[in-house]
Design an enzyme around this catalytic site. Structure first.
Site, PDB file in Angstrom:
ATOM      1  N   ARG A  46       0.802  -1.211   0.000  1.00 19.05           N
ATOM      2  CA  ARG A  46       0.000   0.000   0.000  1.00 19.05           C
ATOM      3  C   ARG A  46       0.842   1.272   0.000  1.00 19.05           C
ATOM      4  NH1 ARG A  46      -4.197  -0.941   4.678  1.00 19.05           N
ATOM      5  NH2 ARG A  46      -2.342  -2.044   5.357  1.00 19.05           N
ATOM      6  N   ASP A  89      -4.173  -2.137  -3.760  1.00 19.51           N
ATOM      7  CA  ASP A  89      -5.245  -2.079  -2.769  1.00 19.51           C
ATOM      8  C   ASP A  89      -5.958  -3.437  -2.827  1.00 19.51           C
ATOM      9  OD1 ASP A  89      -7.539  -1.728  -1.346  1.00 19.51           O
ATOM     10  OD2 ASP A  89      -8.408  -0.199  -2.682  1.00 19.51           O
ATOM     11  N   LYS A 152       1.324 -18.134   8.594  1.00 18.95           N
ATOM     12  CA  LYS A 152       0.576 -18.204   9.829  1.00 18.95           C
ATOM     13  C   LYS A 152       0.229 -16.794  10.306  1.00 18.95           C
ATOM     14  CE  LYS A 152       2.700 -18.598  13.750  1.00 18.95           C
ATOM     15  NZ  LYS A 152       3.594 -17.807  14.600  1.00 18.95           N
ATOM     16  N   ASP A 181       5.135 -23.436   7.799  1.00 20.25           N
ATOM     17  CA  ASP A 181       5.581 -23.374   9.179  1.00 20.25           C
ATOM     18  C   ASP A 181       7.097 -23.360   9.074  1.00 20.25           C
ATOM     19  OD1 ASP A 181       6.675 -24.089  11.702  1.00 20.25           O
ATOM     20  OD2 ASP A 181       4.723 -24.832  12.311  1.00 20.25           O
ATOM     21  N   HIS A 182       7.693 -22.193   9.290  1.00 18.02           N
ATOM     22  CA  HIS A 182       9.109 -22.068   8.911  1.00 18.02           C
ATOM     23  C   HIS A 182      10.025 -22.977   9.738  1.00 18.02           C
ATOM     24  CE1 HIS A 182       9.370 -19.186  12.245  1.00 18.02           C
ATOM     25  NE2 HIS A 182      10.666 -19.320  12.190  1.00 18.02           N
ATOM     26  N   LYS A 186      13.923 -25.519   8.860  1.00 16.92           N
ATOM     27  CA  LYS A 186      15.221 -25.424   9.536  1.00 16.92           C
ATOM     28  C   LYS A 186      16.002 -26.719   9.315  1.00 16.92           C
ATOM     29  CE  LYS A 186      13.588 -22.229  13.092  1.00 16.92           C
ATOM     30  NZ  LYS A 186      14.352 -20.984  13.083  1.00 16.92           N
ATOM     31  N   GLU A 220      13.005 -18.011  23.718  1.00 16.09           N
ATOM     32  CA  GLU A 220      13.478 -16.826  22.997  1.00 16.09           C
ATOM     33  C   GLU A 220      13.919 -15.774  23.995  1.00 16.09           C
ATOM     34  OE1 GLU A 220      11.253 -15.923  19.133  1.00 16.09           O
ATOM     35  OE2 GLU A 220       9.680 -16.466  20.527  1.00 16.09           O
ATOM     36  N   HIS A 244       4.749 -24.432  15.662  1.00 17.27           N
ATOM     37  CA  HIS A 244       6.152 -24.855  15.641  1.00 17.27           C
ATOM     38  C   HIS A 244       6.434 -26.050  16.570  1.00 17.27           C
ATOM     39  CE1 HIS A 244       6.462 -21.283  13.370  1.00 17.27           C
ATOM     40  NE2 HIS A 244       6.637 -20.431  14.352  1.00 17.27           N
ATOM     41  N   LYS A 344       8.879 -15.963  25.701  1.00 16.20           N
ATOM     42  CA  LYS A 344       9.591 -14.761  25.259  1.00 16.20           C
ATOM     43  C   LYS A 344      10.332 -14.176  26.461  1.00 16.20           C
ATOM     44  CE  LYS A 344       7.310 -13.886  21.171  1.00 16.20           C
ATOM     45  NZ  LYS A 344       8.104 -14.235  20.013  1.00 16.20           N
ATOM     46  N   LYS A 349      18.425 -17.643  24.284  1.00 13.78           N
ATOM     47  CA  LYS A 349      17.762 -18.159  23.077  1.00 13.78           C
ATOM     48  C   LYS A 349      18.196 -19.610  22.937  1.00 13.78           C
ATOM     49  CE  LYS A 349      17.823 -17.458  18.041  1.00 13.78           C
ATOM     50  NZ  LYS A 349      16.447 -17.301  17.589  1.00 13.78           N
TER      51      LYS A 349
HETATM   52  C1  BG6 Z   1       7.128 -16.916  14.687  1.00 19.03           C
HETATM   53  C2  BG6 Z   1       6.403 -16.344  15.878  1.00 19.03           C
HETATM   54  O1  BG6 Z   1       6.299 -17.821  13.998  1.00 19.03           O
HETATM   55  O2  BG6 Z   1       8.297 -17.586  15.125  1.00 19.03           O
HETATM   56  C3  BG6 Z   1       7.328 -15.388  16.635  1.00 19.03           C
HETATM   57  O3  BG6 Z   1       5.249 -15.639  15.446  1.00 19.03           O
HETATM   58  C4  BG6 Z   1       8.614 -16.084  16.998  1.00 19.03           C
HETATM   59  O4  BG6 Z   1       6.681 -14.893  17.812  1.00 19.03           O
HETATM   60  C5  BG6 Z   1       9.236 -16.740  15.767  1.00 19.03           C
HETATM   61  O5  BG6 Z   1       9.507 -15.106  17.522  1.00 19.03           O
HETATM   62  C6  BG6 Z   1      10.436 -17.577  16.150  1.00 19.03           C
HETATM   63  O6  BG6 Z   1      11.110 -17.971  14.988  1.00 19.03           O
HETATM   64  P1  BG6 Z   1      12.676 -18.251  15.011  1.00 19.03           P
HETATM   65  O7  BG6 Z   1      12.963 -18.812  13.657  1.00 19.03           O
HETATM   66  O8  BG6 Z   1      13.340 -16.937  15.271  1.00 19.03           O
HETATM   67  O9  BG6 Z   1      12.913 -19.223  16.120  1.00 19.03           O
END
Ligand code: BG6
Length: 493
Positions: A46, A89, A152, A181-182, A186, A220, A244, A344, A349
């Site tokens: 936008r 838009d 997501k 779902d990233h 990994k 985290e 995750h 969090k 980490k």
């Molecule tokens: C995301 C969450 O899907 O994954 C975030 O919405 C989180 O809150 C993140 O921080 C963590 O991903 P990674 O790859 O940094 O562990």
């Protein structure tokens, strides 16, 4: 290398995900020669940008967020000419017409109807209108060539996820839909399957006969940063556990697929999710702990409490930490607790899976060796990327004293510059390989698993919300969840 010419369309092209993850991923794939020879990326947003202005913005972000920031100007220039910015838009028909024109023009240039990859990095309430408009304009009608990636959150509970799946299934075929779902991209998460199913020594031990408990931690150190507005309506259960952590659980607990093939792997994962025991409302407090961070200190710096974060309701009862225990009701896992925790603003980490084996059944070394420790297998997902097997040995010396030692496989030593999760997932989507993406039934099962918890936490009848100081490992209640069964968190506490 992926060969089919492709038009890539990023809805949310000026958003945070595009900036930090998507453009860096496409660029790295391009530099490493994984992208098709012919492709274009159309970024929709936008904001107002000229083409030069948008490319300069992408370049700036690459310098900050790409794992490879030592690229040449020539590399950048040949990548940048593939990028087009389109002021867009989502609710406007003209916008879709303009997009259609750009897609058609590229087809003409390539002399064929090329593949199309639509990345929907937009708020969930826009998915409906975007997918319906794509359908209406006939832009994604070629089942073999056109794919839609959905970010997501995929719904906010089971009913909304079912509704979203129905809506998507009206507009596209299931094989066109890539729910991302990233975590599944990994390296260290994918390696769990190689480790388990390409070796003979571990799988025979991988059951309740030899395993005492399993722990999955995704801690985290960051707080909610500038995402307070989103996070306060989500919380750790929805943001992390539903997707995750349950996906990691599937990788650890699933049975071997007959072949490394998308639908077979996804069948096995869905089976595990179905077998996860549902927690009754009156037992929620026994199986789960939720908490919110208060003022504390992280890496020597003061950190304000969650309720003071921007975008967060000062009276919020959203959890930023969850610890819980699951059981899987199938022959392999009956009776083995799977502990999970995520939060969090924690001390460190650290994402890892720890498989804790049973004590040795014989009493050979029972006397005078309080150092006797059950074998432990640690799969470090991030930031350390390794697998560690601990076992007992004799300490060198004249007497029979025992000592635990570790055997380690370190990913960093083998591949210090391994691809980012989004690179793996994007190349798979470009290739039409959905193995690492979630099927509709998996998503719905995952929501079903947490449904009673969501409901009960909303009512708050049985479960208090604890607090923990930012920079700690969570509330004491999370330790008690394990200690009443004689266990303890085995990564840091
Ligand atoms: C995301 C969450 O899907 O994954 C975030 O919405 C989180 O809150 C993140 O921080 C963590 O991903 P990674 O790859 O940094 O562990």
């Amino acid at each position: 290398r992926t060969t089919a010419p492709t038009s890539i369309v990023v809805f949310g092209g000026t958003g945070d995900l595009a900036k930090r993850k998507l453009f860096p991923a496409f660029f790295n794939l391009f530099i490493d020669e994984w992208m098709p020879v012919r492709f274009q990326i159309i970024a929709l947003g936008r904001k107002q940008y000229s083409q030069e202005g948008f490319r300069a913005y992408v370049l700036e972000n690459l310098k900050e967020f790409s794992r490879n920031n030592k690229f040449t100007e020539e590399q950048w220039l040949s990548f940048s000419e593939k990028i087009t910015f389109l002021n867009f838009d989502i609710t406007g028909e003209n916008s879709f017409q303009n997009l259609n024109d750009k897609l058609t023009a590229f087809d003409v240039e390539c002399n064929s109807r090329v593949n199309r990859l639509f990345y929907l990095s937009v708020a969930p309430n826009f998915i409906d209108s975007v997918s319906t408009s794509l359908k209406k304009a006939g832009m994604a009608d070629e089942v073999e060539k056109d794919r839609i990636i959905i970010e997501k959150p995929f719904g906010y509970d089971k009913a909304s996820a079912v509704a979203l799946n129905e809506l998507l299934n009206q507009n596209f075929k299931e094989e066109q839909i890539y729910r991302i779902d990233h975590y599944l991209g990994k390296e260290t998460v994918q390696n769990i399957l190689a480790f388990r199913f390409a070796n003979t020594v571990f799988e025979p031990l991988w059951s309740n006969r030899h395993i005492e408990s399993v722990q999955i931690t995704v801690a985290e150190q960051v707080g909610v940063e500038d995402r307070g507005g989103y996070y306060d309506h989500s919380g750790a259960l929805r943001d992390m556990i539903q997707n995750h952590l349950l996906q990691i659980l599937c990788m650890v607990a699933m049975d071997a697929p007959v072949e490394f093939e998308s639908s077979l792997i996804r069948d096995k994962k869905a089976e595990i999710l179905k077998a996860v025991r549902r927690i009754k409302p009156e037992d929620i407090n026994h199986y789960t702990v939720r908490a919110q961070y208060t003022d504390g200190e992280i890496k020597g710096n003061p950190k304000q409490g969650y309720k003071q974060e921007p975008g967060v309701d000062p009276n919020s009862s959203t959890e930023t930490f969850v610890a819980m225990k699951f059981y899987i009701d199938n022959p392999r896992w009956q009776g083995v607790p799977f502990y999970m925790r995520t939060g969090k603003s924690m001390a460190q980490k650290k994402s890892c899976v720890i498989v804790n084996f049973k004590e040795v059944p014989n009493k050979t070394f029972a006397n005078g060796t309080d150092s006797l420790r059950p074998n432990q297998l640690t799969i470090n997902i991030q930031p350390e990327m390794d697998i560690r097997l601990s076992f007992m040995t004799k300490k060198p010396g004249l007497d029979m004293t025992l000592n635990p030692v570790e055997m380690v496989f370190d990913y960093f030593e083998c591949a210090p510059d391994s691809p980012e999760a989004y690179e793996t997932l994007l190349i798979d989507a470009l290739d039409g390989d959905s193995t690492l993406f979630m099927r509709s039934d998996q998503v719905e099962e995952a929501w079903d698993i947490i449904a009673t918890i969501q409901e009960e936490w909303k009512n708050g009848t049985y479960s208090p919300i604890y607090t923990y100081a930012a920079g700690s490992w969570g509330p004491e209640a999370a330790n008690e969840l394990l200690s009443r069964q004689g266990h303890r968190w085995l990564s840091a506490t």
